[in-house]
Design a protein around this motif. Structure first.
Motif, PDB file in Angstrom:
ATOM      1  N   THR A 164       0.829  -1.211   0.000  1.00  0.00           N
ATOM      2  CA  THR A 164       0.000   0.000   0.000  1.00  0.00           C
ATOM      3  C   THR A 164       0.852   1.245   0.000  1.00  0.00           C
ATOM      4  O   THR A 164       0.493   2.265  -0.580  1.00  0.00           O
ATOM      5  N   SER A 165       1.999   1.175   0.686  1.00  0.00           N
ATOM      6  CA  SER A 165       2.750   2.404   0.934  1.00  0.00           C
ATOM      7  C   SER A 165       3.799   2.703  -0.119  1.00  0.00           C
ATOM      8  O   SER A 165       4.578   3.630   0.057  1.00  0.00           O
ATOM      9  N   VAL A 166       3.857   1.939  -1.203  1.00  0.00           N
ATOM     10  CA  VAL A 166       4.759   2.314  -2.294  1.00  0.00           C
ATOM     11  C   VAL A 166       4.253   3.622  -2.882  1.00  0.00           C
ATOM     12  O   VAL A 166       3.126   3.688  -3.379  1.00  0.00           O
ATOM     13  N   PHE A 167       5.060   4.678  -2.826  1.00  0.00           N
ATOM     14  CA  PHE A 167       4.663   5.993  -3.354  1.00  0.00           C
ATOM     15  C   PHE A 167       4.962   6.035  -4.842  1.00  0.00           C
ATOM     16  O   PHE A 167       6.053   6.370  -5.255  1.00  0.00           O
ATOM     17  N   GLY A 168       3.991   5.733  -5.665  1.00  0.00           N
ATOM     18  CA  GLY A 168       4.242   5.729  -7.103  1.00  0.00           C
ATOM     19  C   GLY A 168       4.238   4.310  -7.625  1.00  0.00           C
ATOM     20  O   GLY A 168       3.489   3.462  -7.138  1.00  0.00           O
ATOM     21  N   SER A 169       5.083   4.040  -8.604  1.00  0.00           N
ATOM     22  CA  SER A 169       5.108   2.718  -9.236  1.00  0.00           C
ATOM     23  C   SER A 169       6.149   1.841  -8.573  1.00  0.00           C
ATOM     24  O   SER A 169       7.221   2.315  -8.208  1.00  0.00           O
ATOM     25  N   GLY A 170       5.856   0.556  -8.446  1.00  0.00           N
ATOM     26  CA  GLY A 170       6.841  -0.341  -7.871  1.00  0.00           C
ATOM     27  C   GLY A 170       6.261  -1.704  -7.584  1.00  0.00           C
ATOM     28  O   GLY A 170       5.219  -2.079  -8.146  1.00  0.00           O
ATOM     29  N   VAL A 184       9.992  -8.859   3.975  1.00  0.00           N
ATOM     30  CA  VAL A 184       9.140  -8.115   3.040  1.00  0.00           C
ATOM     31  C   VAL A 184       9.883  -6.841   2.654  1.00  0.00           C
ATOM     32  O   VAL A 184      10.316  -6.083   3.525  1.00  0.00           O
ATOM     33  N   VAL A 185      10.039  -6.631   1.345  1.00  0.00           N
ATOM     34  CA  VAL A 185      10.727  -5.435   0.847  1.00  0.00           C
ATOM     35  C   VAL A 185       9.910  -4.846  -0.292  1.00  0.00           C
ATOM     36  O   VAL A 185       9.013  -5.500  -0.838  1.00  0.00           O
ATOM     37  N   THR A 186      10.218  -3.592  -0.646  1.00  0.00           N
ATOM     38  CA  THR A 186       9.592  -2.979  -1.815  1.00  0.00           C
ATOM     39  C   THR A 186      10.679  -2.415  -2.720  1.00  0.00           C
ATOM     40  O   THR A 186      11.764  -2.072  -2.263  1.00  0.00           O
ATOM     41  N   THR A 187      10.371  -2.353  -4.004  1.00  0.00           N
ATOM     42  CA  THR A 187      11.260  -1.703  -4.962  1.00  0.00           C
ATOM     43  C   THR A 187      10.439  -0.715  -5.773  1.00  0.00           C
ATOM     44  O   THR A 187       9.233  -0.900  -5.971  1.00  0.00           O
ATOM     45  N   LEU A 188      11.085   0.349  -6.228  1.00  0.00           N
ATOM     46  CA  LEU A 188      10.415   1.335  -7.063  1.00  0.00           C
ATOM     47  C   LEU A 188      10.564   0.950  -8.530  1.00  0.00           C
ATOM     48  O   LEU A 188      11.511   0.259  -8.920  1.00  0.00           O
ATOM     49  N   ASN A 189       9.632   1.406  -9.312  1.00  0.00           N
ATOM     50  CA  ASN A 189       9.660   1.234 -10.768  1.00  0.00           C
ATOM     51  C   ASN A 189       9.910  -0.230 -11.121  1.00  0.00           C
ATOM     52  O   ASN A 189       9.149  -1.091 -10.708  1.00  0.00           O
ATOM     53  N   ALA A 205      18.046  -6.378  -1.288  1.00  0.00           N
ATOM     54  CA  ALA A 205      18.543  -7.453  -2.151  1.00  0.00           C
ATOM     55  C   ALA A 205      18.098  -8.810  -1.630  1.00  0.00           C
ATOM     56  O   ALA A 205      18.031  -9.036  -0.423  1.00  0.00           O
ATOM     57  N   GLY A 206      17.780  -9.708  -2.524  1.00  0.00           N
ATOM     58  CA  GLY A 206      17.390 -11.047  -2.112  1.00  0.00           C
ATOM     59  C   GLY A 206      16.769 -11.806  -3.258  1.00  0.00           C
ATOM     60  O   GLY A 206      16.726 -11.323  -4.392  1.00  0.00           O
ATOM     61  N   PHE A 207      16.287 -13.017  -2.953  1.00  0.00           N
ATOM     62  CA  PHE A 207      15.712 -13.908  -3.947  1.00  0.00           C
ATOM     63  C   PHE A 207      14.202 -13.901  -3.769  1.00  0.00           C
ATOM     64  O   PHE A 207      13.689 -14.352  -2.738  1.00  0.00           O
ATOM     65  N   PRO A 208      13.458 -13.386  -4.749  1.00  0.00           N
ATOM     66  CA  PRO A 208      12.007 -13.267  -4.575  1.00  0.00           C
ATOM     67  C   PRO A 208      11.299 -14.610  -4.439  1.00  0.00           C
ATOM     68  O   PRO A 208      11.582 -15.559  -5.179  1.00  0.00           O
ATOM     69  N   VAL A 209      10.367 -14.673  -3.499  1.00  0.00           N
ATOM     70  CA  VAL A 209       9.528 -15.844  -3.270  1.00  0.00           C
ATOM     71  C   VAL A 209       8.102 -15.562  -3.739  1.00  0.00           C
ATOM     72  O   VAL A 209       7.481 -16.382  -4.398  1.00  0.00           O
ATOM     73  N   ILE A 210       7.567 -14.399  -3.372  1.00  0.00           N
ATOM     74  CA  ILE A 210       6.351 -13.887  -3.995  1.00  0.00           C
ATOM     75  C   ILE A 210       6.561 -12.414  -4.317  1.00  0.00           C
ATOM     76  O   ILE A 210       7.422 -11.759  -3.711  1.00  0.00           O
ATOM     77  N   GLY A 211       5.805 -11.898  -5.274  1.00  0.00           N
ATOM     78  CA  GLY A 211       5.934 -10.489  -5.637  1.00  0.00           C
ATOM     79  C   GLY A 211       4.620  -9.970  -6.173  1.00  0.00           C
ATOM     80  O   GLY A 211       3.874 -10.708  -6.816  1.00  0.00           O
ATOM     81  N   LEU A 212       4.337  -8.685  -5.910  1.00  0.00           N
ATOM     82  CA  LEU A 212       3.099  -8.074  -6.369  1.00  0.00           C
ATOM     83  C   LEU A 212       3.392  -6.762  -7.082  1.00  0.00           C
ATOM     84  O   LEU A 212       4.040  -5.870  -6.516  1.00  0.00           O
ATOM     85  N   ASP A 213       2.944  -6.663  -8.317  1.00  0.00           N
ATOM     86  CA  ASP A 213       3.082  -5.454  -9.114  1.00  0.00           C
ATOM     87  C   ASP A 213       2.072  -4.424  -8.599  1.00  0.00           C
ATOM     88  O   ASP A 213       0.865  -4.685  -8.604  1.00  0.00           O
ATOM     89  N   VAL A 214       2.544  -3.261  -8.138  1.00  0.00           N
ATOM     90  CA  VAL A 214       1.606  -2.214  -7.714  1.00  0.00           C
ATOM     91  C   VAL A 214       1.670  -0.987  -8.621  1.00  0.00           C
ATOM     92  O   VAL A 214       1.239   0.101  -8.236  1.00  0.00           O
ATOM     93  N   TRP A 215       2.208  -1.139  -9.820  1.00  0.00           N
ATOM     94  CA  TRP A 215       2.037  -0.102 -10.839  1.00  0.00           C
ATOM     95  C   TRP A 215       0.534   0.002 -11.093  1.00  0.00           C
ATOM     96  O   TRP A 215      -0.189  -0.989 -11.047  1.00  0.00           O
ATOM     97  N   GLU A 216       0.073   1.205 -11.406  1.00  0.00           N
ATOM     98  CA  GLU A 216      -1.367   1.386 -11.606  1.00  0.00           C
ATOM     99  C   GLU A 216      -1.907   0.513 -12.731  1.00  0.00           C
ATOM    100  O   GLU A 216      -3.036   0.033 -12.676  1.00  0.00           O
ATOM    101  N   HIS A 217      -1.077   0.243 -13.761  1.00  0.00           N
ATOM    102  CA  HIS A 217      -1.589  -0.568 -14.868  1.00  0.00           C
ATOM    103  C   HIS A 217      -1.950  -1.981 -14.419  1.00  0.00           C
ATOM    104  O   HIS A 217      -2.699  -2.665 -15.092  1.00  0.00           O
ATOM    105  N   ALA A 218      -1.432  -2.404 -13.267  1.00  0.00           N
ATOM    106  CA  ALA A 218      -1.705  -3.757 -12.789  1.00  0.00           C
ATOM    107  C   ALA A 218      -3.107  -3.885 -12.210  1.00  0.00           C
ATOM    108  O   ALA A 218      -3.618  -4.990 -12.060  1.00  0.00           O
TER     109      ALA A 218
END
Lengths: 259, 230
Positions: A164-170, A184-189, A205-218
């Motif tokens: 929820t708290s990603v400011f923008g795309s990420g 739990v980590v977040t990345t931008l863009n 840095a790490g090896f992703p196990v699950i990931g969620l696209d929070v770009w608005e197009h998603a």
């Protein structure tokens, strides 16, 4: 600096091992009916393991179609264009994004953005399934989550808050860090935790196990501005089998895990 | 959704105006007073910018996105005021990203909606006064400026804005990209902004942002941009 090198080396070894994956992941790949890519000089759009409508009502068909055939394809097209006079495209995409430091300076930004987009979305499609089942209590990943967060519920809350708290795309991720711990980590863009500490920092840095696209197009076509509803819907389509395989793959590469 | 339904929301917007929170003054002599932000009205109907921008987008963009920035900006203001009053410098500084995001979001969208106009209110008409001269000086022509502006928009990675700005010291024009909701502050002043966040165009243009970046010029309010010049 040395820690950064260790992290990157570990991620590289994981990325490279994907080309000859362990037995758990291999059995999943064997079950996949889609043909292997034949073109090794350019990246290609990986097909989904399910139809565009299969994730309804949680992820709508139109978004899945546009997300896959337009957004993901555009990252691949742009990446191939950027790499056309090089041989970097012979690398597995996870390998490429782990080795950004080797890319010529004038290409680095493009490869980071477009290659990150290709890597992230390729992972994302595998991360989703129409046949989601709950992660089994007592499974290694469930135990790892309990160890890291106290309970599965607290993990979910942590992940939702981050997404929820990603400011923008990420993106929001659950990653295995170098010490074997989940975080739990977040990345931008289109940054990816696979890019290593030198690019995204030690904490991410790490090896992703699950990931969620929070770009608005998603999510915009169905959920409009209400990102939290999209995040809640995500739990209905998480491929915990794939996530467990990823977790085991990461853990098997760690010499002395704490658990 | 028919445009007549959108036009009828004038009554709704009037009701929202009267329901909007009024600015309050703190009674304590030590706590700083702060003005609550309110969602500014649009000077045109939601459907008035069609076909460049759909009424559906304008309504969501205004009543949901901009309103959320206003609401959250007020929350952040309150939190920072409390932290400063309590002498908690660290807490106040930790709130800076939230202030930039929500405060910037409020600023940016306020300016953005002001620098759009329907065709029958002058939208799309190129500038003619000092701004036109300045554009010619700095870019050679209006079309060349537009080309650079569109390139700046297209080059944004993720969410952000492109702005025609004025250098506060030299008065020179520039075109700059700003990530997320980072506002135009400091060295530059904003003249004209275009929102490149996906929510600004997605319902209508989907991934075809190049089309949006082309069509929006038909509803740009250059008079407002010129009035912002120093």
């Amino acid at each position: 600096m040395q820690f950064a090198n260790l992290t990157l080396g570990w991620i590289l070894s994981l990325a490279q091992s994907r080309l000859g994956v362990g037995p758990l992941v291999q059995s999943k790949l064997d079950a996949n009916t889609s043909p292997p890519p034949t073109d090794t000089t350019a990246y290609t759009l990986p097909p989904l393991d399910y139809s565009y409508a299969a994730l309804e009502p949680h992820f709508d068909e139109e978004t899945m179609r546009i997300h896959h055939t337009k957004h993901h394809q555009t990252y691949i097209t742009n990446l191939n264009a950027a790499l056309q006079d090089t041989s970097f495209a012979s690398l597995h995409i996870d390998d490429l994004v782990a080795r950004l430091s080797e890319v010529p300076a004038e290409l680095k930004g493009k490869v980071r953005n477009q290659g990150g987009g290709h890597a992230n979305h390729s992972f994302f499609w595998k991360n989703l399934t129409p046949n989601a089942t709950a992660l089994a209590e007592g499974s290694p990943l469930h135990k790892g989550i309990e160890h890291a967060f106290g309970s599965f519920e607290v993990f979910q809350q942590t992940f939702e808050k981050a997404a929820t708290s990603v400011f923008g795309s990420g993106w929001a991720w659950l990653v295995v860090q170098e010490d074997g711990e989940l975080k739990v980590v977040t990345t931008l863009n289109q940054f990816s935790p696979l890019m290593g500490a030198g690019v995204v920092g030690n904490g991410v840095a790490g090896f992703p196990v699950i990931g969620l696209d929070v770009w608005e197009h998603a999510y915009y076509l169905k959920y409009r501005n209400v990102r939290p509803e999209y995040i809640k819907a995500y739990w209905h389509v998480v491929n915990w089998d794939f996530a467990s395989d990823r977790y085991m793959e990461a853990r098997s590469s760690i010499a002395h895990p704490e658990l | 959704m028919s445009t007549s339904m959108l036009r009828n929301n004038i009554a709704l917007r009037a009701a929202l105006r009267t329901a909007a929170p009024q600015a309050t003054k703190a009674f304590s002599t030590t706590a700083p007073t702060r003005a609550l932000a309110t969602l500014p009205d649009l000077p045109y109907d939601y459907g008035a910018l069609e076909p460049a921008i759909s009424g559906r987008i304008m309504e969501l963009h205004h009543t949901k996105h901009h309103q959320t920035y206003v609401t959250n900006y007020n929350t952040v203001q309150s939190q920072i005021t409390d932290a400063l009053s309590a002498g908690d410098t660290a807490a106040a500084i930790a709130l800076q990203p939230a202030l930039t995001f929500h405060g910037g979001g409020n600023l940016n969208h306020t300016l953005f909606f002001e620098n759009l106009a329907p065709k029958n209110q002058g939208g799309g008409q190129p500038p003619s006064g000092p701004l036109a001269k300045s554009i010619e000086t700095h870019y050679g022509s209006f079309e060349k400026m537009k080309t650079q502006f569109v390139a700046a928009l297209a080059g944004i990675q993720g969410s952000g804005w492109a702005w025609l700005v004025q250098d506060n010291e030299t008065g020179a024009l520039g075109i700059r990209q700003y990530a997320n909701q980072d506002p135009v502050v400091g060295k530059f002043s904003p003249l004209l902004g275009i929102d490149a966040w996906e929510h600004a165009y997605y319902l209508q243009y989907e991934n075809r942002k190049a089309e949006y970046f082309k069509e929006i010029w038909g509803v740009i309010n250059w008079k407002v941009a010129e009035a912002r010049m120093k």
